[in-house]
Motif scaffolding. Structure first.
Motif, PDB file in Angstrom:
ATOM      1  N   GLY A  79       1.192  -1.039  -0.131  1.00 55.41           N
ATOM      2  CA  GLY A  79       0.085   0.211   0.269  1.00 55.41           C
ATOM      3  C   GLY A  79       0.655   1.275   0.277  1.00 55.41           C
ATOM      4  O   GLY A  79      -0.128   2.128  -0.145  1.00 55.41           O
ATOM      5  N   LYS A  80       2.126   0.895  -0.010  1.00 57.82           N
ATOM      6  CA  LYS A  80       2.873   2.548  -0.232  1.00 57.82           C
ATOM      7  C   LYS A  80       4.062   2.164  -0.902  1.00 57.82           C
ATOM      8  O   LYS A  80       4.987   3.556  -0.957  1.00 57.82           O
ATOM      9  CB  LYS A  80       3.478   2.267   1.323  1.00 57.82           C
ATOM     10  CG  LYS A  80       3.195   2.974   2.134  1.00 57.82           C
ATOM     11  CD  LYS A  80       3.755   3.258   3.636  1.00 57.82           C
ATOM     12  CE  LYS A  80       2.948   3.382   5.117  1.00 57.82           C
ATOM     13  NZ  LYS A  80       3.037   5.030   5.303  1.00 57.82           N
ATOM     14  N   ASN A  81       3.945   1.033  -1.608  1.00 59.10           N
ATOM     15  CA  ASN A  81       4.419   1.317  -2.976  1.00 59.10           C
ATOM     16  C   ASN A  81       6.741   1.312  -3.002  1.00 59.10           C
ATOM     17  O   ASN A  81       7.282   2.288  -3.186  1.00 59.10           O
ATOM     18  CB  ASN A  81       4.179   2.514  -3.861  1.00 59.10           C
ATOM     19  CG  ASN A  81       4.836   1.545  -5.218  1.00 59.10           C
ATOM     20  OD1 ASN A  81       5.252   0.035  -5.784  1.00 59.10           O
ATOM     21  ND2 ASN A  81       5.377   2.596  -6.224  1.00 59.10           N
ATOM     22  N   LEU A  82       6.589   1.054  -1.660  1.00 62.14           N
ATOM     23  CA  LEU A  82       8.048   1.239  -0.831  1.00 62.14           C
ATOM     24  C   LEU A  82       8.774  -0.229  -1.020  1.00 62.14           C
ATOM     25  O   LEU A  82       8.141  -1.354   0.088  1.00 62.14           O
ATOM     26  CB  LEU A  82       8.604   1.483   0.603  1.00 62.14           C
ATOM     27  CG  LEU A  82       7.623   2.842   0.199  1.00 62.14           C
ATOM     28  CD1 LEU A  82       7.486   3.513   2.268  1.00 62.14           C
ATOM     29  CD2 LEU A  82       8.883   4.290  -0.370  1.00 62.14           C
ATOM     30  N   SER A  83      10.187  -0.489  -1.788  1.00 62.69           N
ATOM     31  CA  SER A  83      10.983  -2.017  -1.050  1.00 62.69           C
ATOM     32  C   SER A  83      12.220  -1.902  -0.425  1.00 62.69           C
ATOM     33  O   SER A  83      12.978  -0.488  -1.127  1.00 62.69           O
ATOM     34  CB  SER A  83      10.924  -2.709  -2.635  1.00 62.69           C
ATOM     35  OG  SER A  83      10.834  -3.752  -2.799  1.00 62.69           O
TER      36      SER A  83
END
Length: 149
Positions: A79-83
């Protein structure tokens, strides 16, 4: 020297290529005079304080020849598009404060305490995240990673 370097690069390429083919299953890579590397991948969604969950993939590689343990981990905040990828060494420890017979994987044993993570081996197919004091996390949330089949 040039031939030795080419041989080393070939072995590394072959090991990485073979590891990718197995889809995360346990594997052993051998070549004439090369070491044996066993790789196991665990995956799951760990709790997140401010997102839907952290999709986590942890790959542990053990080199039986030189006894080096290496990990790669990718954490994706849903849901945050962070990896966030990370890698380093790991150690296998025996015992926790509540279970002296427990087997624990310690990520980054040679780094600052804030960068270390602990996972208890629950079974051949499951790791469970522990807190920074190697204690079980008291929560109804799921802190398990399952072996990728």
């Amino acid at each position: 020297m040039k031939n030795l370097l080419l041989l080393l690069i070939s072995i590394i390429f072959f090991a990485c290529h073979n590891s990718a083919k197995t889809g995360g299953k346990d594997n052993a890579t051998t070549a004439a005079g090369a070491e044996v590397v066993t790789t196991t991948t665990y995956s799951g969604t760990l709790p997140c304080a401010d997102c839907e969950g952290i999709a986590t993939e942890l790959t542990l590689s053990i080199n039986s020849e030189n006894k080096e343990n290496h990990f790669r981990m990718k954490e994706t905040y849903q849901g945050k598009n962070l990896s966030f990828p990370s890698e380093g060494n790991f150690a296998v420890l025996q015992g926790t404060p509540s279970d002296p017979a427990a087997t624990v994987i310690q990520l980054n044993p040679d780094k600052d305490r804030n960068l270390q993570r602990f996972f208890q081996k629950v079974s051949e197919n499951e790791l469970r995240q522990l807190d920074n004091e190697m204690r079980a996390i008291d929560s109804k949330n799921n802190y398990s990673l399952k072996k990728v089949q």
